[in-house]
Design a protein around this motif. Structure first.
Motif, PDB file in Angstrom:
ATOM      1  N   ARG A   1       0.875  -1.180   0.000  1.00 29.42           N
ATOM      2  CA  ARG A   1       0.000   0.000   0.000  1.00 29.42           C
ATOM      3  C   ARG A   1       0.911   1.228   0.000  1.00 29.42           C
ATOM      4  NH1 ARG A   1      -3.216   2.995   4.018  1.00 29.42           N
ATOM      5  NH2 ARG A   1      -5.275   3.311   3.126  1.00 29.42           N
ATOM      6  N   LEU A   2       0.966   1.937  -1.138  1.00 27.58           N
ATOM      7  CA  LEU A   2       1.970   2.977  -1.354  1.00 27.58           C
ATOM      8  C   LEU A   2       1.374   4.371  -1.512  1.00 27.58           C
ATOM      9  CD1 LEU A   2       4.154   1.095  -4.006  1.00 27.58           C
ATOM     10  CD2 LEU A   2       4.470   1.139  -1.512  1.00 27.58           C
ATOM     11  N   PHE A   3       2.202   5.372  -1.172  1.00 29.86           N
ATOM     12  CA  PHE A   3       1.876   6.755  -1.490  1.00 29.86           C
ATOM     13  C   PHE A   3       3.185   7.540  -1.627  1.00 29.86           C
ATOM     14  CE2 PHE A   3       1.918   6.639   3.138  1.00 29.86           C
ATOM     15  CZ  PHE A   3       2.551   7.803   3.520  1.00 29.86           C
ATOM     16  N   VAL A   4       3.118   8.650  -2.349  1.00 27.22           N
ATOM     17  CA  VAL A   4       4.271   9.515  -2.590  1.00 27.22           C
ATOM     18  C   VAL A   4       4.058  10.799  -1.792  1.00 27.22           C
ATOM     19  CG1 VAL A   4       5.644  10.698  -4.344  1.00 27.22           C
ATOM     20  CG2 VAL A   4       4.433   8.569  -4.919  1.00 27.22           C
ATOM     21  N   ALA A   5       5.097  11.228  -1.064  1.00 21.71           N
ATOM     22  CA  ALA A   5       4.924  12.391  -0.194  1.00 21.71           C
ATOM     23  C   ALA A   5       6.219  13.162  -0.008  1.00 21.71           C
ATOM     24  CB  ALA A   5       4.397  11.935   1.168  1.00 21.71           C
ATOM     25  N   LEU A   6       6.085  14.295   0.643  1.00 23.14           N
ATOM     26  CA  LEU A   6       7.198  15.155   1.040  1.00 23.14           C
ATOM     27  C   LEU A   6       7.129  15.290   2.557  1.00 23.14           C
ATOM     28  CD1 LEU A   6       6.455  17.896  -1.629  1.00 23.14           C
ATOM     29  CD2 LEU A   6       8.288  16.212  -1.761  1.00 23.14           C
ATOM     30  N   ARG A   7       8.286  15.269   3.229  1.00 25.09           N
ATOM     31  CA  ARG A   7       8.324  15.389   4.692  1.00 25.09           C
ATOM     32  C   ARG A   7       8.803  16.778   5.092  1.00 25.09           C
ATOM     33  NH1 ARG A   7       7.351  12.659   9.204  1.00 25.09           N
ATOM     34  NH2 ARG A   7       9.487  12.437   9.889  1.00 25.09           N
ATOM     35  N   PRO A   8       8.016  17.488   5.886  1.00 21.12           N
ATOM     36  CA  PRO A   8       8.488  18.775   6.400  1.00 21.12           C
ATOM     37  C   PRO A   8       9.666  18.564   7.355  1.00 21.12           C
ATOM     38  CG  PRO A   8       6.120  18.505   6.762  1.00 21.12           C
ATOM     39  CD  PRO A   8       6.653  17.185   6.301  1.00 21.12           C
ATOM     40  N   PRO A   9      10.505  19.570   7.530  1.00 16.65           N
ATOM     41  CA  PRO A   9      11.652  19.449   8.451  1.00 16.65           C
ATOM     42  C   PRO A   9      11.172  19.359   9.906  1.00 16.65           C
ATOM     43  CG  PRO A   9      11.519  21.669   7.555  1.00 16.65           C
ATOM     44  CD  PRO A   9      10.483  20.861   6.831  1.00 16.65           C
ATOM     45  N   PRO A  10      12.035  18.843  10.794  1.00 17.11           N
ATOM     46  CA  PRO A  10      11.652  18.650  12.202  1.00 17.11           C
ATOM     47  C   PRO A  10      11.045  19.876  12.901  1.00 17.11           C
ATOM     48  CG  PRO A  10      13.696  17.502  11.765  1.00 17.11           C
ATOM     49  CD  PRO A  10      13.382  18.297  10.527  1.00 17.11           C
ATOM     50  N   PRO A  11      11.573  21.097  12.720  1.00 15.42           N
ATOM     51  CA  PRO A  11      10.950  22.230  13.427  1.00 15.42           C
ATOM     52  C   PRO A  11       9.493  22.471  12.995  1.00 15.42           C
ATOM     53  CG  PRO A  11      13.142  22.840  12.656  1.00 15.42           C
ATOM     54  CD  PRO A  11      12.819  21.516  12.034  1.00 15.42           C
ATOM     55  N   ILE A  12       9.196  22.230  11.736  1.00 15.12           N
ATOM     56  CA  ILE A  12       7.821  22.412  11.248  1.00 15.12           C
ATOM     57  C   ILE A  12       6.929  21.305  11.805  1.00 15.12           C
ATOM     58  CG2 ILE A  12       6.350  22.449   9.184  1.00 15.12           C
ATOM     59  CD1 ILE A  12       8.098  25.015   9.650  1.00 15.12           C
ATOM     60  N   ARG A  13       7.444  20.080  11.838  1.00 15.20           N
ATOM     61  CA  ARG A  13       6.661  18.980  12.417  1.00 15.20           C
ATOM     62  C   ARG A  13       6.368  19.250  13.888  1.00 15.20           C
ATOM     63  NH1 ARG A  13      10.652  15.720   9.695  1.00 15.20           N
ATOM     64  NH2 ARG A  13      11.176  14.690  11.651  1.00 15.20           N
ATOM     65  N   ALA A  14       7.337  19.800  14.612  1.00 11.86           N
ATOM     66  CA  ALA A  14       7.127  20.137  16.027  1.00 11.86           C
ATOM     67  C   ALA A  14       6.075  21.240  16.169  1.00 11.86           C
ATOM     68  CB  ALA A  14       8.438  20.566  16.674  1.00 11.86           C
ATOM     69  N   HIS A  15       6.126  22.221  15.280  1.00  9.82           N
ATOM     70  CA  HIS A  15       5.139  23.311  15.278  1.00  9.82           C
ATOM     71  C   HIS A  15       3.738  22.736  15.053  1.00  9.82           C
ATOM     72  CE1 HIS A  15       3.649  27.357  14.857  1.00  9.82           C
ATOM     73  NE2 HIS A  15       3.396  27.233  13.564  1.00  9.82           N
ATOM     74  N   LEU A  16       3.606  21.798  14.127  1.00  9.80           N
ATOM     75  CA  LEU A  16       2.313  21.163  13.862  1.00  9.80           C
ATOM     76  C   LEU A  16       1.857  20.328  15.054  1.00  9.80           C
ATOM     77  CD1 LEU A  16       2.928  20.108  10.166  1.00  9.80           C
ATOM     78  CD2 LEU A  16       1.323  21.866  10.976  1.00  9.80           C
TER      79      LEU A  16
END
Length: 180
Positions: free
Chosen positions: A3-18
């Protein structure tokens, strides 16, 4: 099956903000740090041979790193109820162009084209039928309506495999390609 998908990962500071926004809606299934991503294209279940062809095709997708910023929040509705909460990103042009490149690469290996309009977003929570009620969701949307961030770069195109089970899906990186 994969089960696949294509994505982009935000950098760690943005993930922490979210992650700091992920509260206030009872029984919401909030994404953990490993799950935070910006989907470019959902693929779905494919066999091993198709997965290998997808890896080869995506290796030929070229684009410059993309610069975006967080821009507000929203919810997706299904059958009259909110079933997901998300953070928006802007601008959309480079993301939409990369989405089209990924979609065309997948079409060339025999997958059907994306069937829905592309709206760049980062899913923050999935809501079951009994998760929260209108007031909690509305309060969360109002509280985070002005969500924003400094501009950040998305440097890698990533193919993920999703493993379902238990409370949350687990995402495994299949392959990753630098943008630029």
């Amino acid at each position: 099956m994969h089960r696949l998908f294509v994505a982009l990962r935000p950098p760690p500071p943005i993930r922490a903000h979210l992650a700091a926004t992920m509260e206030g809606v009872p029984r919401a299934r909030w994404q953990d740090d490993e799950q935070i991503h910006l989907t470019l294209r959902y693929i779905g279940e494919v066999d091993r041979r198709a997965a290998e062809e997808i890896v080869l095709a995506l290796g030929h997708v070229h684009a410059a790193p993309i610069e975006v910023a967080l821009a507000g929040v929203g919810g997706f509705e299904k059958k009259g109820r909110t079933d997901a909460l998300w953070a928006g990103v802007t601008p959309h042009d480079a993301l939409a162009a990369l989405h089209r490149k990924v979609d065309h690469a997948l079409i060339r290996v025999g997958l059907a084209p994306e069937g829905r309009a592309y709206l760049p977003h980062i899913t923050l929570a999935r809501l079951s039928r009994n998760a929260g009620f209108g007031p909690e969701i509305e309060r969360w949307l109002a509280t985070h309506a002005a969500l924003s961030s400094p501009v950040f770069r998305l440097d890698y195109l990533t193919l993920f495999e999703s493993h379902l089970g238990g409370e949350a899906a687990r995402y495994e990186v299949v392959e990753r390609w630098p943008l630029g």
